[in-house]
Design a protein around this motif. Structure first.
Motif, PDB file in Angstrom:
ATOM      1  N   ASP A  69      -0.657   7.559  -7.685  1.00  0.00           N
ATOM      2  CA  ASP A  69      -2.063   7.732  -7.340  1.00  0.00           C
ATOM      3  C   ASP A  69      -2.907   6.894  -8.290  1.00  0.00           C
ATOM      4  OD1 ASP A  69      -1.420   9.455  -5.344  1.00  0.00           O
ATOM      5  OD2 ASP A  69      -2.383  11.217  -6.222  1.00  0.00           O
ATOM      6  N   GLY A  70      -3.922   6.275  -7.739  1.00  0.00           N
ATOM      7  CA  GLY A  70      -4.800   5.428  -8.533  1.00  0.00           C
ATOM      8  C   GLY A  70      -4.432   3.962  -8.484  1.00  0.00           C
ATOM      9  N   THR A  71      -3.261   3.639  -7.920  1.00  0.00           N
ATOM     10  CA  THR A  71      -2.859   2.239  -7.787  1.00  0.00           C
ATOM     11  C   THR A  71      -3.826   1.531  -6.843  1.00  0.00           C
ATOM     12  OG1 THR A  71      -0.520   2.765  -8.116  1.00  0.00           O
ATOM     13  CG2 THR A  71      -1.023   0.651  -7.061  1.00  0.00           C
ATOM     14  N   VAL A  72      -4.319   0.385  -7.262  1.00  0.00           N
ATOM     15  CA  VAL A  72      -5.241  -0.394  -6.431  1.00  0.00           C
ATOM     16  C   VAL A  72      -4.432  -1.315  -5.531  1.00  0.00           C
ATOM     17  CG1 VAL A  72      -7.059  -2.149  -6.457  1.00  0.00           C
ATOM     18  CG2 VAL A  72      -7.097  -0.279  -8.126  1.00  0.00           C
ATOM     19  N   VAL A  73      -4.775  -1.304  -4.260  1.00  0.00           N
ATOM     20  CA  VAL A  73      -4.203  -2.252  -3.300  1.00  0.00           C
ATOM     21  C   VAL A  73      -5.333  -3.133  -2.812  1.00  0.00           C
ATOM     22  CG1 VAL A  73      -2.306  -0.737  -2.610  1.00  0.00           C
ATOM     23  CG2 VAL A  73      -4.460  -0.650  -1.361  1.00  0.00           C
ATOM     24  N   THR A 130       1.800  -4.215   5.766  1.00  0.00           N
ATOM     25  CA  THR A 130       1.939  -5.642   5.462  1.00  0.00           C
ATOM     26  C   THR A 130       0.581  -6.286   5.194  1.00  0.00           C
ATOM     27  OG1 THR A 130       1.932  -6.214   7.824  1.00  0.00           O
ATOM     28  CG2 THR A 130       4.082  -5.913   6.770  1.00  0.00           C
ATOM     29  N   TRP A 131      -0.499  -5.659   5.625  1.00  0.00           N
ATOM     30  CA  TRP A 131      -1.862  -6.180   5.413  1.00  0.00           C
ATOM     31  C   TRP A 131      -2.273  -6.007   3.955  1.00  0.00           C
ATOM     32  CZ3 TRP A 131      -7.170  -4.807   4.778  1.00  0.00           C
ATOM     33  CH2 TRP A 131      -8.096  -5.643   5.401  1.00  0.00           C
ATOM     34  N   TRP A 132      -1.996  -4.825   3.391  1.00  0.00           N
ATOM     35  CA  TRP A 132      -2.350  -4.530   2.009  1.00  0.00           C
ATOM     36  C   TRP A 132      -1.258  -5.038   1.068  1.00  0.00           C
ATOM     37  CZ3 TRP A 132      -7.110  -2.913   1.175  1.00  0.00           C
ATOM     38  CH2 TRP A 132      -7.788  -2.189   2.165  1.00  0.00           C
ATOM     39  N   GLU A 133      -1.635  -5.319  -0.177  1.00  0.00           N
ATOM     40  CA  GLU A 133      -0.681  -5.707  -1.195  1.00  0.00           C
ATOM     41  C   GLU A 133      -1.027  -5.025  -2.517  1.00  0.00           C
ATOM     42  OE1 GLU A 133      -0.905  -9.990  -1.230  1.00  0.00           O
ATOM     43  OE2 GLU A 133      -2.927  -9.992  -2.023  1.00  0.00           O
ATOM     44  N   PHE A 134      -0.033  -4.911  -3.360  1.00  0.00           N
ATOM     45  CA  PHE A 134      -0.216  -4.296  -4.677  1.00  0.00           C
ATOM     46  C   PHE A 134       0.459  -5.172  -5.718  1.00  0.00           C
ATOM     47  CE2 PHE A 134       3.946  -2.967  -3.459  1.00  0.00           C
ATOM     48  CZ  PHE A 134       4.653  -2.767  -4.626  1.00  0.00           C
ATOM     49  N   GLN A 135       0.124  -4.950  -6.982  1.00  0.00           N
ATOM     50  CA  GLN A 135       0.752  -5.719  -8.054  1.00  0.00           C
ATOM     51  C   GLN A 135       2.048  -5.035  -8.482  1.00  0.00           C
ATOM     52  OE1 GLN A 135      -2.639  -6.217 -10.848  1.00  0.00           O
ATOM     53  NE2 GLN A 135      -1.948  -8.344 -10.895  1.00  0.00           N
ATOM     54  N   TRP A 141       1.238 -10.094  -6.667  1.00  0.00           N
ATOM     55  CA  TRP A 141       0.747  -9.316  -5.535  1.00  0.00           C
ATOM     56  C   TRP A 141       1.774  -9.417  -4.417  1.00  0.00           C
ATOM     57  CZ3 TRP A 141      -3.241  -6.035  -5.697  1.00  0.00           C
ATOM     58  CH2 TRP A 141      -4.138  -6.149  -6.754  1.00  0.00           C
ATOM     59  N   VAL A 142       2.281  -8.260  -4.001  1.00  0.00           N
ATOM     60  CA  VAL A 142       3.326  -8.193  -2.976  1.00  0.00           C
ATOM     61  C   VAL A 142       2.909  -7.202  -1.891  1.00  0.00           C
ATOM     62  CG1 VAL A 142       5.184  -8.852  -4.575  1.00  0.00           C
ATOM     63  CG2 VAL A 142       4.603  -6.428  -4.264  1.00  0.00           C
ATOM     64  N   PRO A 143       3.431  -7.353  -0.664  1.00  0.00           N
ATOM     65  CA  PRO A 143       3.047  -6.449   0.430  1.00  0.00           C
ATOM     66  C   PRO A 143       3.352  -4.984   0.109  1.00  0.00           C
ATOM     67  CG  PRO A 143       4.234  -8.341   1.296  1.00  0.00           C
ATOM     68  CD  PRO A 143       4.357  -8.395  -0.210  1.00  0.00           C
ATOM     69  N   LEU A 144       2.475  -4.122   0.554  1.00  0.00           N
ATOM     70  CA  LEU A 144       2.640  -2.684   0.343  1.00  0.00           C
ATOM     71  C   LEU A 144       3.987  -2.187   0.834  1.00  0.00           C
ATOM     72  CD1 LEU A 144       1.469   0.088  -0.441  1.00  0.00           C
ATOM     73  CD2 LEU A 144       0.405   0.169   1.815  1.00  0.00           C
ATOM     74  N   ASN A 145       4.467  -2.730   1.949  1.00  0.00           N
ATOM     75  CA  ASN A 145       5.729  -2.226   2.509  1.00  0.00           C
ATOM     76  C   ASN A 145       6.944  -2.526   1.643  1.00  0.00           C
ATOM     77  OD1 ASN A 145       5.926  -4.955   3.101  1.00  0.00           O
ATOM     78  ND2 ASN A 145       6.668  -4.633   5.173  1.00  0.00           N
ATOM     79  N   THR A 146       6.769  -3.280   0.551  1.00  0.00           N
ATOM     80  CA  THR A 146       7.895  -3.528  -0.348  1.00  0.00           C
ATOM     81  C   THR A 146       8.004  -2.477  -1.440  1.00  0.00           C
ATOM     82  OG1 THR A 146       6.623  -4.979  -1.811  1.00  0.00           O
ATOM     83  CG2 THR A 146       7.778  -6.023   0.066  1.00  0.00           C
ATOM     84  N   ALA A 147       7.023  -1.564  -1.509  1.00  0.00           N
ATOM     85  CA  ALA A 147       7.065  -0.498  -2.518  1.00  0.00           C
ATOM     86  C   ALA A 147       8.156   0.495  -2.166  1.00  0.00           C
ATOM     87  CB  ALA A 147       5.720   0.209  -2.595  1.00  0.00           C
ATOM     88  N   THR A 148       8.966   0.827  -3.128  1.00  0.00           N
ATOM     89  CA  THR A 148      10.023   1.817  -2.918  1.00  0.00           C
ATOM     90  C   THR A 148      10.016   2.810  -4.061  1.00  0.00           C
ATOM     91  OG1 THR A 148      11.640   0.423  -4.067  1.00  0.00           O
ATOM     92  CG2 THR A 148      11.519   0.208  -1.670  1.00  0.00           C
ATOM     93  N   SER A 149      10.414   4.029  -3.749  1.00  0.00           N
ATOM     94  CA  SER A 149      10.537   5.015  -4.818  1.00  0.00           C
ATOM     95  C   SER A 149      11.949   4.916  -5.382  1.00  0.00           C
ATOM     96  CB  SER A 149      10.260   6.411  -4.287  1.00  0.00           C
ATOM     97  OG  SER A 149      11.125   6.713  -3.216  1.00  0.00           O
ATOM     98  N   ASP A 150      12.022   4.970  -6.683  1.00  0.00           N
ATOM     99  CA  ASP A 150      13.339   4.841  -7.337  1.00  0.00           C
ATOM    100  C   ASP A 150      13.949   6.182  -7.618  1.00  0.00           C
ATOM    101  OD1 ASP A 150      13.200   2.068  -7.350  1.00  0.00           O
ATOM    102  OD2 ASP A 150      12.028   2.069  -9.197  1.00  0.00           O
TER     103      ASP A 150
END
Length: 150
Positions: A69-73, A130-135, A141-150
């Motif tokens: 929470d708080g991550t900027v996209v 795929t529209w949004w990205e995060f650091q 900056w990479v697409p949001l859909n590449t975020a994974t929980s470890d």
């Protein structure tokens, strides 16, 4: 991608009288909607009860859930007259907070794009993950859909 709307036969026949054989259904529906009393239609909508709820029972989008929470996209426009403009949202509980409201990534993309491009924005078809990205950890900056929980 163009969406599909299924009409019952009576409505199909009713709408058909407002079009010509060489016109698409999009043109016919747009013509009918153009002549509606917009204020009356909005008042009718406001007076209806709805079961729509933006809360997603499973906790939100899996990619957004993987981020704290708080991550900027962001979304950065990279062509045309909007080139270089950027919009941002914040991850909150597996959803994106944009303009002080919680949205799915696609809903937030639609709203943000409307704010930036106005009438040039699409009505639907946004692929928010795929529209949004995060650091990522490396600062890229990479697409949001590449975020994974470890």
């Amino acid at each position: 991608m163009v969406g599909t709307i299924n009409l019952d036969e009576d409505l199909y026949r009713e709408l058909g009288q407002y079009g010509n054989r060489d016109e698409s259904w999009n043109v016919i529906v747009a013509r009918v909607l153009e002549h509606l009393d917009g204020e009356a239609a909005r008042e009718d909508r406001e007076n209806r009860t709805t079961t729509f709820n933006r809360e997603r029972p499973e906790g939100g989008n899996p990619a957004a859930q993987a981020l704290e929470d708080g991550t900027v996209v962001r979304h950065r426009y990279n062509r045309g007259e909007y080139d270089g403009q950027t919009v941002e949202a914040t991850v909150r509980g597996g959803q994106l907070e944009y303009d002080e409201e919680l949205w799915s990534p696609s809903g937030a993309a639609r709203e943000a794009d409307r704010d930036v491009r106005g009438t040039d924005a699409r009505d639907s078809g946004y692929r928010g993950p795929t529209w949004w990205e995060f650091q990522d950890e490396s600062g890229e900056w990479v697409p949001l859909n590449t975020a994974t929980s470890d």
